[in-house]
Design an enzyme around this catalytic site. Structure first.
Site, mmCIF file in Angstrom:
data_model
loop_
_atom_site.group_PDB
_atom_site.id
_atom_site.type_symbol
_atom_site.label_atom_id
_atom_site.label_comp_id
_atom_site.label_asym_id
_atom_site.label_seq_id
_atom_site.Cartn_x
_atom_site.Cartn_y
_atom_site.Cartn_z
ATOM 1 N N GLY A 115 -21.590 1.701 41.468
ATOM 2 C CA GLY A 115 -22.727 2.304 42.145
ATOM 3 C C GLY A 115 -23.926 1.377 42.037
ATOM 4 N N GLN A 138 -32.808 -0.856 41.996
ATOM 5 C CA GLN A 138 -32.238 -1.962 41.218
ATOM 6 C C GLN A 138 -32.320 -3.301 41.939
ATOM 7 O OE1 GLN A 138 -28.447 0.389 40.401
ATOM 8 N NE2 GLN A 138 -28.594 -0.861 38.563
ATOM 9 N N CYS A 167 -24.812 0.267 32.839
ATOM 10 C CA CYS A 167 -25.651 0.082 34.018
ATOM 11 C C CYS A 167 -25.829 -1.411 34.285
ATOM 12 C CB CYS A 167 -27.008 0.729 33.780
ATOM 13 S SG CYS A 167 -28.155 0.532 35.147
ATOM 14 N N LEU A 168 -25.756 -1.801 35.544
ATOM 15 C CA LEU A 168 -25.929 -3.213 35.900
ATOM 16 C C LEU A 168 -27.318 -3.716 35.534
ATOM 17 C CD1 LEU A 168 -24.211 -3.164 39.424
ATOM 18 C CD2 LEU A 168 -23.264 -4.126 37.315
ATOM 19 N N HIS A 211 -26.387 9.319 37.954
ATOM 20 C CA HIS A 211 -26.911 8.051 37.424
ATOM 21 C C HIS A 211 -27.729 7.336 38.512
ATOM 22 C CE1 HIS A 211 -26.341 4.240 34.907
ATOM 23 N NE2 HIS A 211 -26.772 3.767 36.058
ATOM 24 N N GLU A 212 -27.189 7.270 39.740
ATOM 25 C CA GLU A 212 -27.891 6.568 40.825
ATOM 26 C C GLU A 212 -29.137 7.323 41.278
ATOM 27 O OE1 GLU A 212 -27.022 3.643 41.021
ATOM 28 O OE2 GLU A 212 -25.039 3.863 40.155
ATOM 29 N N HIS A 230 -31.909 6.600 39.008
ATOM 30 C CA HIS A 230 -32.536 5.304 39.312
ATOM 31 C C HIS A 230 -33.621 5.481 40.373
ATOM 32 C CE1 HIS A 230 -30.537 2.106 37.166
ATOM 33 N NE2 HIS A 230 -29.341 2.473 37.537
HETATM 34 NI NI NI Z 1 -27.437 1.906 36.777
#
Ligand code: NI
Length: 175
Positions: A45, A50, A96-97, A138-139, A142
């Site tokens: 995702g 981000q 998380c990225l 989660h997204e 963000h």
């Molecule tokens: Ni993330």
């Protein structure tokens, strides 16, 4: 085009996003770039925040089986996504990225009813559960300027932030 993924503690990650009013060519190109960037980074995702864009857009491709990914099979684009109903709880070790090298157990709702626009501008509503429901939450977090570490207890969060600071400092000294 591959986009640069912002990393903690970039202040943009705390940005509150705005709803998309029209799905024009610019939005479509951005979504395409986000999908490419998500796959390149091997994420399941990615949220617009981000990649430095303050719009309510997220892309997801959550595999049915985490050990056997089929790229594109479960690809979902969420524009102006919102949770209209949630139920139950589920705990999962998230990563998380934007917070590389860190994972932690996070408690989320187990079942969701989600409403969003798809890339054609059509309103869609669907149910989500399991890892898909976790990833959506989660997204969407963000897009509200929140990271998964912000969902942890204060003690755990401070511990992780110290660890991240140390790793960043080490990176600055690297040869
Ligand atoms: Ni993330």
């Amino acid at each position: 085009m591959l986009l640069n993924i912002l990393k903690y503690p970039d202040p943009f990650l705390k940005r509150q996003t705005v709803r998309v009013s029209a799905i024009d060519d610019g939005i479509k190109a951005l979504v395409g770039d986000m999908i490419e960037t998500m796959y390149h980074a091997k994420g399941i995702g990615l949220a617009a925040t981000q990649v430095g864009v303050d719009k309510r857009i997220a892309v997801l491709d959550v595999p049915d089986d985490e050990d056997r990914r089929e790229r594109g099979k479960n690809l979902v684009v969420l524009i102006n996504g919102e949770i209209v109903h949630s139920e139950g709880t589920i705990v999962y070790e998230e990563g998380c990225l934007s917070v590389p090298g860190i994972t932690a157990d996070v408690t989320r709702a187990a079942h969701l009813r989600v409403r969003a626009l798809n890339l054609e501008g059509k309103e869609v509503e669907f149910d989500a559960e399991g890892l898909f429901a976790i990833a959506i939450q989660h997204e969407l977090d963000h897009l509200d300027g929140m990271l998964f570490i912000d969902r942890l207890s204060r003690l755990k969060r401070e511990m992780i932030k110290r660890k991240l600071k140390k790793a960043l400092a080490a990176e600055d000294r690297a040869l």
